[in-house]
Design a protein around this motif. Structure first.
Motif, PDB file in Angstrom:
ATOM      1  N   GLY A  29       0.789  -1.229   0.000  1.00  0.00           N
ATOM      2  CA  GLY A  29       0.000   0.000   0.000  1.00  0.00           C
ATOM      3  C   GLY A  29       0.816   1.272   0.000  1.00  0.00           C
ATOM      4  N   GLU A  30       2.050   1.204   0.528  1.00  0.00           N
ATOM      5  CA  GLU A  30       2.886   2.406   0.563  1.00  0.00           C
ATOM      6  C   GLU A  30       3.266   2.874  -0.836  1.00  0.00           C
ATOM      7  OE1 GLU A  30       5.454  -1.159   0.774  1.00  0.00           O
ATOM      8  OE2 GLU A  30       3.708  -0.528   1.897  1.00  0.00           O
ATOM      9  N   VAL A  31       3.190   1.982  -1.822  1.00  0.00           N
ATOM     10  CA  VAL A  31       3.471   2.362  -3.208  1.00  0.00           C
ATOM     11  C   VAL A  31       2.187   2.327  -4.053  1.00  0.00           C
ATOM     12  CG1 VAL A  31       5.885   1.630  -3.146  1.00  0.00           C
ATOM     13  CG2 VAL A  31       4.133   0.011  -3.871  1.00  0.00           C
ATOM     14  N   GLY A  32       1.059   2.257  -3.392  1.00  0.00           N
ATOM     15  CA  GLY A  32      -0.226   2.135  -4.072  1.00  0.00           C
ATOM     16  C   GLY A  32      -0.504   3.183  -5.136  1.00  0.00           C
ATOM     17  N   PRO A  33      -0.282   4.484  -4.837  1.00  0.00           N
ATOM     18  CA  PRO A  33      -0.560   5.486  -5.856  1.00  0.00           C
ATOM     19  C   PRO A  33       0.297   5.299  -7.114  1.00  0.00           C
ATOM     20  CG  PRO A  33      -0.490   6.512  -3.702  1.00  0.00           C
ATOM     21  CD  PRO A  33      -0.016   5.094  -3.524  1.00  0.00           C
ATOM     22  N   ALA A  34       1.574   5.010  -6.943  1.00  0.00           N
ATOM     23  CA  ALA A  34       2.452   4.793  -8.102  1.00  0.00           C
ATOM     24  C   ALA A  34       2.047   3.531  -8.857  1.00  0.00           C
ATOM     25  CB  ALA A  34       3.906   4.697  -7.654  1.00  0.00           C
ATOM     26  N   LEU A  35       1.692   2.488  -8.110  1.00  0.00           N
ATOM     27  CA  LEU A  35       1.259   1.242  -8.745  1.00  0.00           C
ATOM     28  C   LEU A  35      -0.025   1.464  -9.548  1.00  0.00           C
ATOM     29  CD1 LEU A  35       1.585  -1.783  -9.215  1.00  0.00           C
ATOM     30  CD2 LEU A  35       0.376  -2.166  -7.047  1.00  0.00           C
ATOM     31  N   GLY A  36      -0.935   2.258  -8.996  1.00  0.00           N
ATOM     32  CA  GLY A  36      -2.174   2.568  -9.721  1.00  0.00           C
ATOM     33  C   GLY A  36      -1.902   3.287 -11.027  1.00  0.00           C
ATOM     34  N   ALA A  37      -0.993   4.258 -10.989  1.00  0.00           N
ATOM     35  CA  ALA A  37      -0.628   4.980 -12.211  1.00  0.00           C
ATOM     36  C   ALA A  37       0.018   4.043 -13.226  1.00  0.00           C
ATOM     37  CB  ALA A  37       0.315   6.135 -11.869  1.00  0.00           C
ATOM     38  N   ALA A  38       0.882   3.149 -12.746  1.00  0.00           N
ATOM     39  CA  ALA A  38       1.535   2.193 -13.648  1.00  0.00           C
ATOM     40  C   ALA A  38       0.514   1.250 -14.270  1.00  0.00           C
ATOM     41  CB  ALA A  38       2.600   1.396 -12.889  1.00  0.00           C
ATOM     42  N   ARG A  39      -0.465   0.842 -13.489  1.00  0.00           N
ATOM     43  CA  ARG A  39      -1.500  -0.053 -14.032  1.00  0.00           C
ATOM     44  C   ARG A  39      -2.341   0.656 -15.087  1.00  0.00           C
ATOM     45  NH1 ARG A  39      -3.559  -3.404  -8.685  1.00  0.00           N
ATOM     46  NH2 ARG A  39      -1.836  -4.887  -8.671  1.00  0.00           N
ATOM     47  N   LEU A  40      -2.652   1.921 -14.862  1.00  0.00           N
ATOM     48  CA  LEU A  40      -3.400   2.676 -15.872  1.00  0.00           C
ATOM     49  C   LEU A  40      -2.583   2.807 -17.156  1.00  0.00           C
ATOM     50  CD1 LEU A  40      -5.024   5.471 -13.694  1.00  0.00           C
ATOM     51  CD2 LEU A  40      -6.159   3.476 -14.714  1.00  0.00           C
ATOM     52  N   ALA A  41      -1.292   3.034 -17.014  1.00  0.00           N
ATOM     53  CA  ALA A  41      -0.420   3.111 -18.197  1.00  0.00           C
ATOM     54  C   ALA A  41      -0.380   1.769 -18.911  1.00  0.00           C
ATOM     55  CB  ALA A  41       0.987   3.539 -17.778  1.00  0.00           C
ATOM     56  N   GLN A  42      -0.331   0.684 -18.148  1.00  0.00           N
ATOM     57  CA  GLN A  42      -0.316  -0.653 -18.757  1.00  0.00           C
ATOM     58  C   GLN A  42      -1.591  -0.884 -19.563  1.00  0.00           C
ATOM     59  OE1 GLN A  42       0.047  -3.866 -15.943  1.00  0.00           O
ATOM     60  NE2 GLN A  42      -0.098  -5.445 -17.521  1.00  0.00           N
ATOM     61  N   ILE A  43      -2.728  -0.458 -19.039  1.00  0.00           N
ATOM     62  CA  ILE A  43      -3.998  -0.604 -19.768  1.00  0.00           C
ATOM     63  C   ILE A  43      -3.944   0.198 -21.068  1.00  0.00           C
ATOM     64  CG2 ILE A  43      -6.465  -0.046 -19.705  1.00  0.00           C
ATOM     65  CD1 ILE A  43      -6.327  -0.693 -16.653  1.00  0.00           C
ATOM     66  N   ALA A  44      -3.423   1.425 -20.971  1.00  0.00           N
ATOM     67  CA  ALA A  44      -3.362   2.288 -22.160  1.00  0.00           C
ATOM     68  C   ALA A  44      -2.428   1.713 -23.225  1.00  0.00           C
ATOM     69  CB  ALA A  44      -2.899   3.686 -21.763  1.00  0.00           C
TER      70      ALA A  44
END
Length: 94
Positions: A29-44
């Motif tokens: 969870g401490e890297v959750g925001p960055a992981l979320g952004a990376a996942r959105l980029a992966q989808i794109a």
């Protein structure tokens, strides 16, 4: 609980008591925001679906509000609410 604040148990205990709600911590969870952004980029980039890419991590632990700390924070919370009502454009009734 996500972001850098998730590294501090003290901060989590304080937030749980101040908000009077249990907090749920996810693994990583401490890297959750960055992981979320990376996942959105992966989808794109890869065209995956959110259901495939954005899988929730398992729960690491929970912090329940401490009644004693909640009581100690109550006067400060009242001062905050009174000050906020004075600067908020909305009308609050407490």
């Amino acid at each position: 609980m996500i972001g850098g604040g998730a590294r501090s148990r003290y901060w989590g205990e304080t937030l749980a008591a101040a908000m009077e709600v249990p907090l749920v911590y996810l693994q990583g969870g401490e890297v959750g925001p960055a992981l979320g952004a990376a996942r959105l980029a992966q989808i794109a980039v890869d065209g995956g679906t959110p259901a495939e890419v954005c899988v929730a991590p398992p729960v690491s632990h929970r912090i329940a509000p401490d009644a004693e700390l909640t009581a100690r924070l109550a006067p400060k919370k009242a001062v905050f609410r009174a000050a906020y009502a004075k600067i908020s454009p909305l009308t609050h009734s407490n």
